[in-house]
Design an enzyme around this catalytic site. Structure first.
Site, mmCIF file in Angstrom:
data_model
loop_
_atom_site.group_PDB
_atom_site.id
_atom_site.type_symbol
_atom_site.label_atom_id
_atom_site.label_comp_id
_atom_site.label_asym_id
_atom_site.label_seq_id
_atom_site.Cartn_x
_atom_site.Cartn_y
_atom_site.Cartn_z
ATOM 1 N N GLY A 272 0.812 -1.220 0.000
ATOM 2 C CA GLY A 272 0.000 0.000 0.000
ATOM 3 C C GLY A 272 0.839 1.260 0.000
ATOM 4 N N GLU B 293 6.575 0.644 -30.376
ATOM 5 C CA GLU B 293 6.245 0.021 -31.666
ATOM 6 C C GLU B 293 7.142 0.585 -32.781
ATOM 7 O OE1 GLU B 293 3.985 1.291 -29.527
ATOM 8 O OE2 GLU B 293 3.368 -0.669 -28.753
ATOM 9 N N GLU C 88 9.709 10.353 -28.164
ATOM 10 C CA GLU C 88 10.927 10.129 -28.954
ATOM 11 C C GLU C 88 10.952 8.730 -29.580
ATOM 12 O OE1 GLU C 88 14.486 11.934 -27.461
ATOM 13 O OE2 GLU C 88 13.322 13.442 -26.390
HETATM 14 C C1 LIG Z 1 4.858 14.229 -22.414
HETATM 15 C C2 LIG Z 1 5.150 14.245 -23.888
HETATM 16 C C3 LIG Z 1 6.154 15.075 -24.367
HETATM 17 C C4 LIG Z 1 6.403 15.165 -25.736
HETATM 18 N N1 LIG Z 1 7.338 16.058 -26.185
HETATM 19 C C5 LIG Z 1 7.397 16.319 -27.532
HETATM 20 C C6 LIG Z 1 8.194 17.405 -28.013
HETATM 21 O O1 LIG Z 1 8.881 18.111 -27.262
HETATM 22 N N2 LIG Z 1 8.164 17.689 -29.340
HETATM 23 C C7 LIG Z 1 7.424 16.954 -30.225
HETATM 24 O O2 LIG Z 1 7.438 17.276 -31.409
HETATM 25 N N3 LIG Z 1 6.675 15.883 -29.791
HETATM 26 C C8 LIG Z 1 6.635 15.568 -28.474
HETATM 27 N N4 LIG Z 1 5.862 14.525 -28.017
HETATM 28 C C9 LIG Z 1 5.093 13.738 -28.974
HETATM 29 C C10 LIG Z 1 5.535 12.292 -29.058
HETATM 30 O O3 LIG Z 1 6.754 12.203 -29.746
HETATM 31 C C11 LIG Z 1 4.405 11.506 -29.739
HETATM 32 O O4 LIG Z 1 3.344 11.441 -28.801
HETATM 33 C C12 LIG Z 1 4.839 10.128 -30.155
HETATM 34 O O5 LIG Z 1 5.743 10.178 -31.221
HETATM 35 C C13 LIG Z 1 3.656 9.247 -30.578
HETATM 36 O O6 LIG Z 1 2.825 9.920 -31.485
HETATM 37 P P1 LIG Z 1 1.254 9.983 -31.224
HETATM 38 O O7 LIG Z 1 1.016 10.405 -29.838
HETATM 39 O O8 LIG Z 1 0.648 10.772 -32.306
HETATM 40 O O9 LIG Z 1 0.752 8.480 -31.344
HETATM 41 P P2 LIG Z 1 0.389 7.731 -32.693
HETATM 42 O O10 LIG Z 1 1.424 7.956 -33.712
HETATM 43 O O11 LIG Z 1 -1.014 8.052 -33.046
HETATM 44 O O12 LIG Z 1 0.452 6.225 -32.221
HETATM 45 C C14 LIG Z 1 -0.549 5.630 -31.402
HETATM 46 C C15 LIG Z 1 -0.154 4.200 -31.114
HETATM 47 O O13 LIG Z 1 -0.066 3.469 -32.359
HETATM 48 C C16 LIG Z 1 1.230 2.917 -32.481
HETATM 49 N N5 LIG Z 1 1.624 2.953 -33.880
HETATM 50 C C17 LIG Z 1 1.722 4.042 -34.679
HETATM 51 N N6 LIG Z 1 2.141 3.675 -35.897
HETATM 52 C C18 LIG Z 1 2.331 2.325 -35.865
HETATM 53 C C19 LIG Z 1 2.779 1.344 -36.801
HETATM 54 N N7 LIG Z 1 3.170 1.695 -38.038
HETATM 55 N N8 LIG Z 1 2.831 0.043 -36.420
HETATM 56 C C20 LIG Z 1 2.454 -0.307 -35.160
HETATM 57 N N9 LIG Z 1 2.033 0.579 -34.225
HETATM 58 C C21 LIG Z 1 1.979 1.871 -34.573
HETATM 59 C C22 LIG Z 1 2.149 3.779 -31.631
HETATM 60 O O14 LIG Z 1 3.304 3.098 -31.259
HETATM 61 C C23 LIG Z 1 1.234 4.098 -30.469
HETATM 62 O O15 LIG Z 1 1.241 3.012 -29.570
HETATM 63 C C24 LIG Z 1 5.653 14.367 -26.649
HETATM 64 C C25 LIG Z 1 4.676 13.482 -26.147
HETATM 65 C C26 LIG Z 1 4.416 13.437 -24.804
HETATM 66 C C27 LIG Z 1 3.330 12.512 -24.322
#
Ligand SMILES: Cc1cc2nc3c(=O)[nH]c(=O)nc-3n(C[C@H](O)[C@H](O)[C@H](O)COP(=O)(O)OP(=O)(O)OC[C@H]3O[C@@H](n4cnc5c(N)ncnc54)[C@H](O)[C@@H]3O)c2cc1C
Length: 389
Positions: free
Chosen positions: A340, A367, A363
């Site tokens: 807990g 996946e 980053e």
């Molecule tokens: C706290 C935080 C800080 C961040 N900081 C920055 C920043 O400073 N600058 C910036 O530009 N971005 C930033 N990001 C963005 C981050 O890089 C993205 O959220 C990340 O790259 C995933 O993109 P998405 O959220 O659009 O998910 P999506 O691309 O929509 O993916 C959703 C899910 O589907 C999976 N998926 C996607 N494509 C495929 C595939 N071809 N095959 C199998 N699975 C797949 C992904 O792995 C994920 O599990 C930040 C995100 C967060 C949460």
């Protein structure tokens, strides 16, 4: 094969270790109290004080070249230092840094953005992700159209770390829709007072990124970072830089977490015996220790490849993927061992549990790392025999 540290590496690593023990860890209880109230762990001034203290001892600009006053250290040393910093959840980093791609600045941009950022006078953010384009960064829609010698930018960015605090943003926009990521994306340095707005986004971590809105933001031609059309390569360079540092920090957290678990297991008595005597608990500790050790060498090998100027992308993806998955499994076990108390906000375990989850997303998600690793293998770019051949 030599796995030992040089005396210089050991001295630097030990200095950081002592700094974390003496200057950072004593702040933890207060930081947890503040975060429970919704405040930041450290104020900007406190962070600055710590950075100044470190700077007086020569610890400033870990990866920043010496010509900018930095330490100009290599990737292995930076990773070793990051592990030590990761042993506290306080979000400290040494001062004297700037986004790696800002070093592509021209003379004017260098004075206006790069040097002040290194000095901590100005703050940047890196903005590529959009509501419709995260993993698939090539799908960005933010556009920049040329108008005389100016550019006019329209679009929306999301999840931008530091986006609500930054006074300039590195914005990636499509300048040639036909060419897209292949020569049609440009990076612009855009001051906040050129007209972009930001809105913080609440996350399960302790501080949030921000959404940025660029609505007819007019920037001069001199705002282009690097060359027109070469922005996508810059974005990949930025994203690629931290793939060994993020798991290095998580590695430090895991070391500390397992130490906490061992202490708890030794002290907590149930049914007449310490938890440490139970095989169920021992196996959690053993598995975590093995995974920590494996992660250490994945991180250091990736960093070593960076220092050799070899292609480190595959190794970095493996370190990032393994670090994200294993750090999350380890913090979950450590929380379980604490029962807990692990679930309360009195201990940092719960905080790390939430924070480490991010490592599997930003980053490059798990996946996307797997996609990179698998592609390298099936296309024959790398072999499962690793870098020893
Ligand atoms: C706290 C935080 C800080 C961040 N900081 C920055 C920043 O400073 N600058 C910036 O530009 N971005 C930033 N990001 C963005 C981050 O890089 C993205 O959220 C990340 O790259 C995933 O993109 P998405 O959220 O659009 O998910 P999506 O691309 O929509 O993916 C959703 C899910 O589907 C999976 N998926 C996607 N494509 C495929 C595939 N071809 N095959 C199998 N699975 C797949 C992904 O792995 C994920 O599990 C930040 C995100 C967060 C949460």
């Amino acid at each position: 094969m030599d796995f030992t540290l040089s005396s210089e590496e050991r001295a630097i690593r030990d200095w950081v270790r002592t700094f974390v023990d003496r200057e950072i860890r004593p702040l933890e209880a207060e930081a947890l109290r503040r975060e429970r109230k919704g405040d930041r762990a450290l104020t900007r001034e406190e962070m600055q004080d710590l950075q100044d203290k470190a700077r007086r001892a020569g610890f400033w600009g870990v990866l920043t070249p010496e010509e900018y006053g930095g330490m100009g250290l290599g990737a292995v040393m930076a990773a070793l230092m990051e592990v030590e910093l990761g042993r506290s959840f306080i979000p400290f980093r040494f001062g004297g840094y700037a986004d790696n791609i800002l070093f592509h600045a021209n003379d004017e941009q260098r004075e206006r953005y790069l040097r002040p950022t290194i000095e901590g006078v100005r703050r940047s953010c890196f903005a590529i992700t959009e509501p419709g384009a995260g993993s698939d960064a090539k799908a960005i829609r933010t556009s920049a159209r040329q108008d005389g010698s100016d550019w006019v930018i329209n679009g929306e960015k999301t999840f931008i770390t530091g986006g609500h605090e930054a006074d300039f943003a590195l914005v990636f926009a499509v300048t040639d829709r036909e060419r897209g990521a292949d020569g049609g994306v440009t990076c612009f340095i855009v001051d906040r007072d050129m007209g972009w707005r930001s809105e913080p986004i609440d996350t399960m971590g302790e501080w949030g990124p921000a959404a940025l809105v660029l609505d007819e933001v007019r920037v001069p031609g001199s705002s282009v970072l690097g060359e027109v059309g070469q922005g996508f390569a810059l974005a990949m360079q930025w994203i690629g830089q931290g793939r060994y540092l993020l798991p290095a920090r998580a590695l430090g957290a895991c070391e500390r977490l397992v130490e906490m678990a061992v202490e708890q297991a030794n002290n907590r008595v149930t049914f007449g015996q310490p938890l440490a005597e139970r095989q169920a608990i021992q196996w959690m500790v053993a598995d975590s220790a093995v995974e920590i050790e494996a992660l250490r060498w994945l991180v250091l090998h990736a960093a070593w490849l960076v220092d050799q100027r070899a292609d480190s992308r595959h190794a970095q993806s493996m370190a990032k993927l393994y670090g994200g998955i294993k750090a999350n499994e380890i913090v979950d076990r450590v929380l379980q061992i604490h029962g807990g108390m692990g679930y309360t906000r009195e201990l940092p375990v719960e905080r790390w549990y939430r924070e480490l989850r991010l490592l599997r997303i930003y980053e490059g998600t798990d996946e996307i790392q797997r996609r990179t690793i698998a592609r390298n293998l099936v296309k024959g770019h790398v072999s499962v025999r690793g870098s020893l051949g």
